[in-house]
Design a protein around this motif. Structure first.
Motif, mmCIF file in Angstrom:
data_model
loop_
_atom_site.group_PDB
_atom_site.id
_atom_site.type_symbol
_atom_site.label_atom_id
_atom_site.label_comp_id
_atom_site.label_asym_id
_atom_site.label_seq_id
_atom_site.Cartn_x
_atom_site.Cartn_y
_atom_site.Cartn_z
ATOM 1 N N ARG A 1 0.786 -1.236 0.000
ATOM 2 C CA ARG A 1 0.000 0.000 0.000
ATOM 3 C C ARG A 1 0.819 1.287 0.000
ATOM 4 N NH1 ARG A 1 -5.216 0.582 3.832
ATOM 5 N NH2 ARG A 1 -5.720 -1.209 2.508
ATOM 6 N N ASP A 2 1.959 1.331 0.678
ATOM 7 C CA ASP A 2 2.638 2.590 0.972
ATOM 8 C C ASP A 2 3.628 3.024 -0.105
ATOM 9 O OD1 ASP A 2 1.365 2.596 3.520
ATOM 10 O OD2 ASP A 2 2.905 1.210 4.246
ATOM 11 N N GLY A 3 3.988 4.308 -0.036
ATOM 12 C CA GLY A 3 5.078 4.841 -0.826
ATOM 13 C C GLY A 3 6.397 4.647 -0.094
ATOM 14 N N GLY A 4 7.491 5.046 -0.739
ATOM 15 C CA GLY A 4 8.818 4.811 -0.184
ATOM 16 C C GLY A 4 9.050 5.454 1.163
ATOM 17 N N GLU A 5 8.644 6.709 1.339
ATOM 18 C CA GLU A 5 8.914 7.411 2.601
ATOM 19 C C GLU A 5 8.202 6.754 3.774
ATOM 20 O OE1 GLU A 5 8.086 11.548 2.332
ATOM 21 O OE2 GLU A 5 9.583 11.935 0.765
ATOM 22 N N THR A 6 6.945 6.371 3.555
ATOM 23 C CA THR A 6 6.181 5.724 4.636
ATOM 24 C C THR A 6 6.785 4.379 4.994
ATOM 25 O OG1 THR A 6 4.149 6.827 3.915
ATOM 26 C CG2 THR A 6 3.900 4.884 5.310
ATOM 27 N N ALA A 7 7.160 3.614 3.970
ATOM 28 C CA ALA A 7 7.764 2.302 4.209
ATOM 29 C C ALA A 7 9.080 2.438 4.970
ATOM 30 C CB ALA A 7 7.989 1.588 2.884
ATOM 31 N N GLN A 8 9.893 3.387 4.578
ATOM 32 C CA GLN A 8 11.184 3.566 5.247
ATOM 33 C C GLN A 8 11.029 4.061 6.672
ATOM 34 O OE1 GLN A 8 13.016 6.076 2.190
ATOM 35 N NE2 GLN A 8 14.443 4.429 1.707
#
Length: 241
Positions: free
Chosen positions: A162-169
């Motif tokens: 579901r998430d984009g890179g910033e949220t995942a990181q």
């Protein structure tokens, strides 16, 4: 004493008056006692109620220091926008395992990754996203198991659905996750999820954890929040083959 004249003893009158006042005051005190006791009882009840309310407030404050999302139960999943499993485990006998999964994707730091990086190794693939309560609850176990089996050559890979890179990181930093995750949002096609579904092991719940043997075939799946002891046993079985 003059006959016919009545003498008035002021000292006796004052004494009687004082006695009367004392008697009246004592009676008033007796009359006031039940009222005072009732008022005192009400005061005590108010203090107890206030203390209970304070205790509840402190309990709620303590709960708020934990991760409120991680503490949500499986039964809440329908209201939270995800489908959560029950932790059901499925193991595949050697002659009944699905075909090897073929996939490719981009990790949270922009690196391309394919199934070739897992080839010849026992692998653990975990489907997750940051706001998923059971994903948060199991993150610590995944971190621990990754550290435990890393020296044995076991690879861990996340698939963020579901998430984009910033949220995942941000999630990975928060939970100390140091293995990569493929960004595979359904809105963008969900190609890795589709690849696993095509191989016969669709991630029907979030989280889903898949154990893959050295031959690229799935040996076991866990639908829902994993149990660390169970996943450890599944990995050991795959490593021993």
């Amino acid at each position: 004493m003059t006959p016919g004249i009545r003498h008035y003893d002021s000292r006796s009158a004052q004494s009687r008056s004082a006695q009367n006042l004392s008697t009246t005051h004592a009676a008033q005190q007796r009359a006031d006692r039940p009222q005072a006791r009732r008022a005192a009882g009400r005061g005590i009840r108010r203090l107890v109620a206030a203390a209970l309310a304070a205790g509840v407030a402190l309990s709620l404050a303590a709960c708020s220091n934990a991760d409120p999302l991680a503490e949500q139960q499986y039964g809440d999943s329908a209201d939270k926008g995800y489908i959560s499993g029950t932790g059901a485990v499925k193991e595949f006998a050697a002659d009944q395992r699905p075909a090897p999964v073929t996939f490719s994707g981009t990790t949270e730091d922009g690196r391309q990754i394919t199934q070739d990086e897992l080839s010849g190794k026992v692998s653990v693939v975990n489907f997750w996203y940051a706001a998923c309560p059971p994903c948060r609850a199991e993150a610590g176990d995944l971190k621990t198991l990754h550290s435990e089996f890393e020296s044995q050559g076991v690879e861990f890979l996340g698939v963020n659905v579901r998430d984009g890179g910033e949220t995942a990181q941000a999630f990975e930093r928060n939970y100390g996750i140091d293995y990569p995750s493929v960004l595979d949002a359904e809105a963008a096609g969900g190609t890795v999820q589709a690849a696993f579904a095509a191989a016969g092991v669709p991630p029907k719940a979030v989280p889903t954890t898949v154990v893959i043997g050295r031959d690229g075939r799935v040996t076991a799946t866990i639908l829902g929040q994993l149990d660390a002891g169970t996943l450890r046993a599944l990995i050991k079985t795959a490593v021993a083959e």
